[in-house]
Design an enzyme around this catalytic site. Structure first.
Site, PDB file in Angstrom:
ATOM      1  N   GLU A   3       0.809  -1.213   0.000  1.00 19.64           N
ATOM      2  CA  GLU A   3       0.000   0.000   0.000  1.00 19.64           C
ATOM      3  C   GLU A   3       0.845   1.267   0.000  1.00 19.64           C
ATOM      4  OE1 GLU A   3      -3.501   1.734   2.889  1.00 19.64           O
ATOM      5  OE2 GLU A   3      -3.453  -0.408   2.456  1.00 19.64           O
ATOM      6  N   ASP A 129      -2.881  -3.453   3.237  1.00 17.28           N
ATOM      7  CA  ASP A 129      -3.519  -3.651   4.545  1.00 17.28           C
ATOM      8  C   ASP A 129      -4.741  -4.542   4.415  1.00 17.28           C
ATOM      9  OD1 ASP A 129      -1.606  -1.993   5.586  1.00 17.28           O
ATOM     10  OD2 ASP A 129      -2.908  -0.234   5.724  1.00 17.28           O
ATOM     11  N   TYR A 343      -1.314  -3.778  13.623  1.00 13.64           N
ATOM     12  CA  TYR A 343      -2.140  -2.944  12.765  1.00 13.64           C
ATOM     13  C   TYR A 343      -3.165  -2.168  13.599  1.00 13.64           C
ATOM     14  CZ  TYR A 343      -4.928  -1.627   8.692  1.00 13.64           C
ATOM     15  OH  TYR A 343      -5.588  -0.922   7.721  1.00 13.64           O
TER      16      TYR A 343
END
Length: 803
Positions: A3, A129, A343
């Protein structure tokens, strides 16, 4: 496909360093020594190479977030509804407003290189992600830049960027998650068609109204299916506050004494609605003796906190550090990309055993400590803050490590936890603070229960008048010892004042008095409580709620209000009067000369005789924010409806879980948008008039506010040598600049740009080179305090020499 560049770099580092137990033993162990300098495919330096063997290698590619966005296929800002937008590269030449031409060029270059690479690549791994947003980013790249490669790609799923987890995910690649992709694409499409159609309708109608009135000024407006209800929360709360009628009530405070010890107790029941009754009770009790009729002692557990999800982290960081939710998220993402935490965009309050509690806790003890202990000594009653190594020793000495988990779960990621990795760079103050908060919260979830003792005492006077007193004292800290810098000790005492009492003790009244109080309106939202409201009402997502609040500030729909006469906090902060206005008065528009209950609060402000605003500090709506919500409620109620947005969120969750097809949800949204646009068109003139009036009121009110503030003088004007340079604000750009006080009288055009943020003050010094004033600026940037001095002349020869 990653990403962001920083994520690609971490994955390249992890895959290029193979441990002896790694399943990826076929990867060449020759490290890419300087990944930022390494050459990618096609002899460029935008991607990273990792060799597997002589015949195979990984090319670690990256995006810059979204490379593709939804776009209006009609191409005219006057046409709507737009119900069938298409995905276009954000380097698309028709729209040159994307941040900057530099970013547009970078996006185009990345897409071109990805397209070339896809023609020779044998396999594709989606490593963005693992959530809806990340799935959409990877899907669009694989589908459009790589020509329909999403369905044949593999999915890498990881919750932290540690070497071990990255290698494990690449050893256990998954098939593409079509449900996650469909939910993400549907969310983007629904948000786009709601936002683009109603925002365009609003802007165009106000623009036309401005042209009719020969007013050149207009503003770009926006509204969406999450923005609308969130703004409505603030407006409704303001209505409650302004309509609240404070009613007086009384209570009685008595000070009792036994030997040399005193205690305070309040009359029960606490609310006495008659002043005469309160005074008569005081008279009856004065110079009397009190008898202790009951002493209750209870021991109560204080459960360990849950692990952080993103919402809980944002709320706690706001409480402790006053970080805005959006800023907390941005700092947390930096820590994640440095492999220091897992995360952050997760709704889970659960920590699975698979993350290896013992290993993480052991590794944390080797980290270079958290925050310094000194700043917390005073806040924690002079108790030292335990360092990580001491806490680790205590935890590893326990028989078992079982975290106290909450109910909320997330199928994609666990709760936020520290990885135990050492930082490879020096963290700034905000990053250190947030990391320390996450580490200590992680520790606290494994700690033992804490306990407090509550003592409740009942005292009777003449067997008729009852007084009560109670206190809470922490008697066993348990997990609080690990979380001590951040635990809220308010409500707990440090010294016993009641435990010495026994039943039937006789007490002497030292003092007794009635206290007059008034009922209070509900408190205003702050960014943390507004975020909680959004969570409770189930609007927005864990990843977007903070950005929605940020957008409302940017659009000038809401602002931070302070009860203090503080021009830094208040957009409209003139001197306070004793009068107040109700909600109906806020919406009225009359022009009386004297303040009366029916007078318009706007007109009162415009007469430069402002009134005091009821309620506590917090977030207030601007006139434009109020007008927008009121207009939408009358003419397009769905756009500010909580139930509509909540239902939509539930349907998107059903798409992700595979319980509902995306087509039916999107078609339903299209129909709702058609109805909203028709209703808007039918009432366009009314809406435009109401919004236009609110814009004018906001501008006039801010003008009055600016005039009421103390003028900041920076020094003598070096051009006319008669006036003074003061801080002014541009009516067009709203930016600060230095201007001469003789601009109106003598036409002095001396100006100089100033920093957009921070407090400014003149130092009564001039530059030795150009003779312009030297000023000082102080403020806070990303949690760091700064202070600097500079010559305000942009053409100063010294500046040119430095350049």
């Amino acid at each position: 496909m990653c990403e962001k560049p920083s994520a690609a770099r971490r994955i390249a580092e992890s895959l290029s360093i193979v441990g002896p137990k790694s399943k990826l033993s076929s990867i060449n162990t020759v490290q890419v020594k300087n990944l930022s300098q390494s050459k990618g495919v096609l002899d460029n330096d935008i991607f990273f190479n990792v060799n597997v063997d002589s015949n195979q290698k990984y090319i670690i590619c990256y995006a810059l977030g979204h490379l593709y966005g939804l776009s209006d296929t009609k191409g005219s800002e006057q046409e709507f509804p737009i119900l069938y937008p298409s995905w276009q590269a954000l380097s698309w030449s028709r729209n040159q407003s994307i941040k900057s031409k530099s970013l547009t060029y970078k996006i185009k270059r990345i897409i071109d290189e990805l397209s070339k690479l896809s023609k020779v690549a044998t396999n594709f791994i989606h490593a963005c992600d693992y959530d809806q947003e990340g799935e959409v980013i990877g899907y669009n790249i694989l589908q459009y830049a790589c020509k329909n490669k999403y369905s044949v790609s593999k999915r890498a799923k990881f919750s932290s960027l540690t070497d071990e987890e990255i290698r494990n995910s690449f050893s256990n690649l998954l098939p593409p998650n079509h449900n996650l992709k469909d939910a993400g694409l549907s969310r983007h499409l629904i948000d786009y068609i709601y936002g683009i159609n109603l925002s365009r309708a609003l802007t165009n109608s106000v623009k036309r109204k401005s042209n009719e009135k020969n007013t050149k000024k207009f503003i770009t407006l926006s509204i969406g299916r999450v923005q609308g209800p969130t703004l409505a929360f603030v407006v409704e709360r303001e209505k409650e506050i302004l309509d609240h009628i404070s009613t007086p009530y009384w209570n009685i405070l008595a000070v009792f004494q036994k030997n040399d010890r005193t205690l305070k107790a309040y009359y029960f029941p606490q609310k006495i609605e008659s002043k005469d009754l309160a005074l008569s009770i005081v008279a009856e009790c004065k110079n009397q003796l009190g008898k202790v009729t009951d002493v209750l002692t209870n021991k109560t557990a204080i459960k360990q906190p849950y692990p952080f999800n993103i919402g809980d982290l944002q709320k706690e960081a706001y409480r402790v550090f006053k970080f805005s939710p959006n800023y907390t998220l941005s700092v947390a993402e930096k820590l994640y990309l440095d492999a220091l935490i897992s995360y952050p965009r997760t709704s889970s309050q659960k920590l699975p055993p698979s993350i290896n509690y013992t290993k993480i806790i052991s590794n944390i003890s080797k980290m270079a400590g958290g925050l310094k202990q000194d700043p917390y000594v005073e806040k924690t009653e002079n108790k030292n803050v335990l360092c990580y190594s001491v806490i680790v020793s205590n935890l590893l000495a326990q028989k078992s490590l079982i975290p106290n988990e909450g109910k909320q779960d997330d199928p994609a990621h666990p709760a936020i936890y520290p990885t135990g990795q050492k930082s490879k760079r020096v963290l700034d103050e905000s990053e250190s603070k947030l990391l320390d908060l996450i580490v200590r919260r992680f520790f606290a979830t494994f700690g033992k229960e804490a306990f407090y003792q509550q003592v409740s005492v009942t005292i009777a006077i003449k067997d008729k008048y009852i007084f009560k007193s109670e206190e809470k004292k922490i008697i066993s800290e348990g997990w609080i010892e690990f979380y001590r810098p951040y635990f809220d000790y308010s409500g707990y005492v440090t010294t016993d004042t009641l435990s010495f009492l026994k039943k039937d003790d006789i007490l002497k009244i030292v003092n007794i008095e009635s206290i007059e109080k008034t009922t209070q309106p509900p408190p205003r939202f702050n960014q943390s409580t507004l975020l909680q409201k959004m969570e409770r009402e189930k609007i927005g997502t864990k990843a977007t709620r903070s950005e929605i609040i940020n957008t409302l500030f940017k659009r000038n729909y809401i602002y931070n209000f302070s009860t203090a006469n503080d021009s830094k906090s208040n957009r409209y902060a003139p001197p306070l009067k004793k009068n107040t206005a109700t909600w109906s008065e806020m919406k009225a528009d009359k022009k009386p000369a004297i303040i009366t209950p029916s007078e318009s609060i706007q007109n009162v402000r415009l007469q430069n005789d402002p009134i005091r605003i009821k309620g506590s500090s917090g977030i207030r709506p601007t006139e434009m924010g109020i007008a927008l919500v009121e207009s939408m409620k009358k003419y397009v109620p769905n756009i500010v409806s909580t139930s509509l947005t909540r239902t939509m969120e539930e349907q998107l969750e059903q798409i992700e879980s595979g319980k509902k097809p995306s087509s039916s949800v999107v078609d339903q949204a299209r129909e709702q948008v058609r109805e909203a646009v028709k209703s808007f068109s039918d009432n366009e003139d009314h809406i435009a008039e109401e919004i236009s009036q609110s814009l004018q009121k906001d501008r006039r009110m801010e003008s009055i506010s600016n005039k009421s503030r103390t003028t900041v003088s920076l020094g003598a004007c070096p051009v006319c040598q008669k006036g003074k340079l003061i801080v002014k604000k541009s009516t067009k750009t709203r930016k600060r600049f230095a201007g001469c006080t003789n601009y109106s009288s003598s036409n002095c055009t001396a100006t100089a740009p100033l920093p957009s943020t921070g407090a400014l003050r003149g130092l009564k010094k001039i530059c030795n080179e150009c003779k312009w004033p030297i000023v000082a600026s102080t403020g806070t940037n990303q949690g760091k305090r700064y202070r600097w001095q500079f010559c305000i002349n942009p053409q100063c020869p010294l500046k040119k020499t430095k350049k």
